[in-house]
Design a protein around this motif. Structure first.
Motif, short mmCIF file in Angstrom:
data_model
loop_
_atom_site.label_atom_id
_atom_site.label_comp_id
_atom_site.label_asym_id
_atom_site.label_seq_id
_atom_site.Cartn_x
_atom_site.Cartn_y
_atom_site.Cartn_z
N LEU A 1 44.28 36.68 51.31
CA LEU A 1 45.20 37.37 50.40
C LEU A 1 45.67 38.70 50.97
O LEU A 1 45.01 39.32 51.80
CB LEU A 1 44.52 37.60 49.05
CG LEU A 1 43.92 36.35 48.38
CD1 LEU A 1 43.32 36.70 47.04
CD2 LEU A 1 44.98 35.27 48.22
N ARG A 2 46.83 39.14 50.50
CA ARG A 2 47.40 40.42 50.92
C ARG A 2 46.98 41.56 49.99
O ARG A 2 46.91 42.71 50.42
CB ARG A 2 48.93 40.34 50.93
CG ARG A 2 49.52 39.29 51.85
CD ARG A 2 51.03 39.36 51.87
NE ARG A 2 51.61 39.20 50.54
CZ ARG A 2 51.89 38.03 49.98
NH1 ARG A 2 51.63 36.91 50.64
NH2 ARG A 2 52.42 37.96 48.78
N SER A 3 46.75 41.25 48.72
CA SER A 3 46.46 42.28 47.72
C SER A 3 44.96 42.57 47.64
O SER A 3 44.13 41.83 48.19
CB SER A 3 47.00 41.86 46.35
OG SER A 3 46.65 40.53 46.05
N PHE B 1 42.19 29.43 42.51
CA PHE B 1 43.41 30.14 42.14
C PHE B 1 43.92 31.06 43.25
O PHE B 1 44.82 31.86 43.02
CB PHE B 1 43.16 30.99 40.89
CG PHE B 1 42.89 30.21 39.63
CD1 PHE B 1 43.89 29.45 39.03
CD2 PHE B 1 41.63 30.23 39.05
CE1 PHE B 1 43.65 28.72 37.87
CE2 PHE B 1 41.38 29.52 37.88
CZ PHE B 1 42.38 28.76 37.29
N TYR B 2 43.37 30.93 44.47
CA TYR B 2 43.68 31.94 45.49
C TYR B 2 45.16 32.00 45.83
O TYR B 2 45.69 33.07 46.16
CB TYR B 2 42.84 31.68 46.75
CG TYR B 2 43.37 30.58 47.65
CD1 TYR B 2 44.22 30.85 48.72
CD2 TYR B 2 42.98 29.25 47.45
CE1 TYR B 2 44.68 29.85 49.54
CE2 TYR B 2 43.44 28.25 48.27
CZ TYR B 2 44.29 28.54 49.31
OH TYR B 2 44.75 27.53 50.12
N ARG B 3 45.87 30.89 45.74
CA ARG B 3 47.29 30.90 46.08
C ARG B 3 48.15 31.60 45.02
O ARG B 3 49.33 31.88 45.27
CB ARG B 3 47.79 29.46 46.26
CG ARG B 3 47.47 28.84 47.61
CD ARG B 3 48.05 27.46 47.72
NE ARG B 3 48.27 27.07 49.11
CZ ARG B 3 48.88 25.94 49.48
NH1 ARG B 3 49.33 25.10 48.56
NH2 ARG B 3 49.04 25.66 50.75
N ASN B 4 47.59 31.88 43.88
CA ASN B 4 48.34 32.49 42.78
C ASN B 4 48.09 33.98 42.64
O ASN B 4 48.87 34.69 42.00
CB ASN B 4 47.97 31.79 41.46
CG ASN B 4 48.01 30.29 41.57
OD1 ASN B 4 46.98 29.63 41.70
ND2 ASN B 4 49.21 29.74 41.57
N LEU B 5 46.99 34.47 43.20
CA LEU B 5 46.53 35.82 42.88
C LEU B 5 47.50 36.90 43.35
O LEU B 5 47.76 37.86 42.62
CB LEU B 5 45.14 36.05 43.45
CG LEU B 5 44.03 35.18 42.86
CD1 LEU B 5 42.69 35.50 43.51
CD2 LEU B 5 43.93 35.35 41.34
N ASP B 6 48.01 36.78 44.56
CA ASP B 6 48.93 37.80 45.05
C ASP B 6 50.14 37.93 44.12
O ASP B 6 50.55 39.04 43.76
CB ASP B 6 49.40 37.49 46.47
CG ASP B 6 48.38 37.87 47.54
OD1 ASP B 6 47.59 38.80 47.30
OD2 ASP B 6 48.38 37.22 48.60
N GLY B 7 50.72 36.80 43.73
CA GLY B 7 51.90 36.83 42.88
C GLY B 7 51.60 37.36 41.49
O GLY B 7 52.34 38.19 40.95
N LEU B 8 50.50 36.91 40.89
CA LEU B 8 50.17 37.34 39.54
C LEU B 8 49.79 38.81 39.48
O LEU B 8 49.96 39.47 38.45
CB LEU B 8 49.03 36.48 38.99
CG LEU B 8 49.35 34.99 38.82
CD1 LEU B 8 48.12 34.23 38.30
CD2 LEU B 8 50.53 34.78 37.88
N SER B 9 49.29 39.34 40.60
CA SER B 9 48.87 40.74 40.62
C SER B 9 50.05 41.69 40.49
O SER B 9 49.87 42.88 40.23
CB SER B 9 48.09 41.05 41.90
OG SER B 9 48.94 41.00 43.04
#
Length: 412
Positions: free
Chosen positions: A48-50, A93-101
């Motif tokens: 992840l980036r965030s 959920f790892y693919r969603n976390l950056d966007g949802l953050s």
């Protein structure tokens, strides 16, 4: 630069693995440990980036009664709680976390007895005590976290449990989002007749065997544990095949870290996985179907399915239509069913940007004006960039294969 959520724990994990000893690792039957599970999650979060933090929060004064939480995102954003499905963990959920953050303060929580949460002995004996096992621990975590109202997102069996939580604690749930939820429709009358006949058949015997295994509490996790050193190979084959069927397949790096994470949470000591037979009957039909219970729901609810979800989207449509007849919509996304194309039961993994966009549409009412529209556009741009990368990688692989074939032909 990627954020390391384990900065304070890395040395401890490394020392624990060193103490475990190479010989012990080579001779153990099940190649897993708590420390290795932690490392596998670290591999997931390093994609992840965030910035994300992980913590284990005690939910009762007993051994192994703690829930594992991954949290991050906007400190002043609405609270969004992600609850995984059966046999899964927050790492799914790892693919969603950056966007949802970008919009939410996100909490991804492993149910007690699953994922990287504590694994206490599972002593529930029926549906009511099984639901208590999960819901009371989730509520204890919420109280310790100091959360007020939050948006609750549950997938599959986690969707069933999220719905029962919202029914029990409506004052705490801002909006309920059910993603491919288990347990909505009632079992059709005579459903078993398609497998049972008057004469002996292999189909009938397989059905009886599967039913006996289900009611005896045999789970996918118990099979993986029983396979010992062959367990990781089975999980790798499942991950490679299952997550290349629809949408965006996992790339080589993702597959490598995801299969390790999946194996370690599946091979850990059995606990919450034994809840399955108390909530669902063979065929995944709920003992207490949600279609009969959602009429009592006091909070807005939205359904999100993959186009090819084996949890039939028609069940969500029927439930939404029934709610439309019983009460007015509380917000525009109440009683709405979103179906994401080219995806299956793990819609958030298979189409992460489209799933995030569906979630932003669902929660637009709770976000700053115009933010949902902006984020939906960003998710679509991210999706198109990812598709272009996949096309380029496929072309490079095809060119490489063609080159190898030409070289082989010249050598003949």
């Amino acid at each position: 630069m990627r954020f390391n959520p384990y900065r304070g724990r890395s040395a401890q994990v490394a020392m624990a693995l060193q103490r475990h000893g190479r010989w012990a690792k080579l001779t153990r039957w099940r190649p897993t440990s708590k420390q290795e599970a932690i490392q596998s999650e670290r591999g997931i979060l390093n994609l992840l980036r965030s910035k994300w933090e992980v913590e284990d929060v005690p939910v009762a004064p007993k051994p192994d009664h703690y829930v594992h939480v991954t949290k991050g995102g906007k400190e002043d954003g609405p609270a969004l709680v992600l609850m995984p499905g059966y046999g899964a963990g927050t790492g799914f959920f790892y693919r969603n976390l950056d966007g949802l953050s970008r919009a939410f303060k996100v909490y991804a929580v492993d149910w007690l007895g699953t994922g990287l949460s504590g694994r206490p002995a599972f002593t529930a004996v029926d549906r009511a005590t099984t639901e208590d096992f999960f819901l009371e621990s989730l509520n204890a975590w919420r109280a310790k976290q100091g959360l007020g109202k939050f948006i609750l997102v549950g997938h599959s069996l986690g969707g069933y449990l999220a719905a029962t939580y919202a029914l029990r604690h409506p004052e705490q749930v801002e909006h309920l989002v059910l993603v491919g939820p288990a347990g909505i429709p009632a079992k059709p009358e005579g459903w078993e007749s398609r497998f049972l006949g008057d004469t002996w058949s292999l189909r009938t015997q397989l059905y009886k065997l599967a039913t006996q295994a289900w009611m005896s509490g045999i789970t996918p996790g118990s099979v993986i544990r029983a396979l010992g050193p062959w367990g990781p190979g089975l999980v790798e084959k499942y991950v490679t095949g299952r997550f290349s069927m629809q949408g965006q397949p996992l790339d080589a790096v993702e597959r490598n870290v995801f299969k390790d994470y999946f194996y370690h949470i599946a091979a850990a000591r059995g606990s919450g996985e034994y809840a399955l037979r108390h909530i669902l009957a063979p065929g995944a039909w709920a003992h207490a179907p949600l279609e009969d219970r959602l009429s009592e729901l006091k909070v807005p609810v939205t359904f999100i399915y993959g186009e090819h979800d084996w949890m039939n989207p028609a069940a969500g449509v029927a439930a939404a239509n029934k709610l439309d007849q019983l009460r007015p919509r509380k917000v525009s996304s109440d009683h709405v069913v979103e179906v994401v194309p080219d995806s299956g039961h793990f819609v958030f993994l298979e189409q992460p940007q489209r799933f995030n966009a569906a979630l932003f549409r669902t929660t637009e009412f709770y976000l700053q004006h115009g933010l949902a529209t902006k984020l939906i556009q960003q998710e679509e741009q991210d999706r198109l960039r990812k598709l272009q990368m996949l096309r380029e990688e496929a072309q490079q692989e095809a060119d490489k294969t063609t080159q190898q074939q030409k070289q082989a032909a010249r050598q003949q």
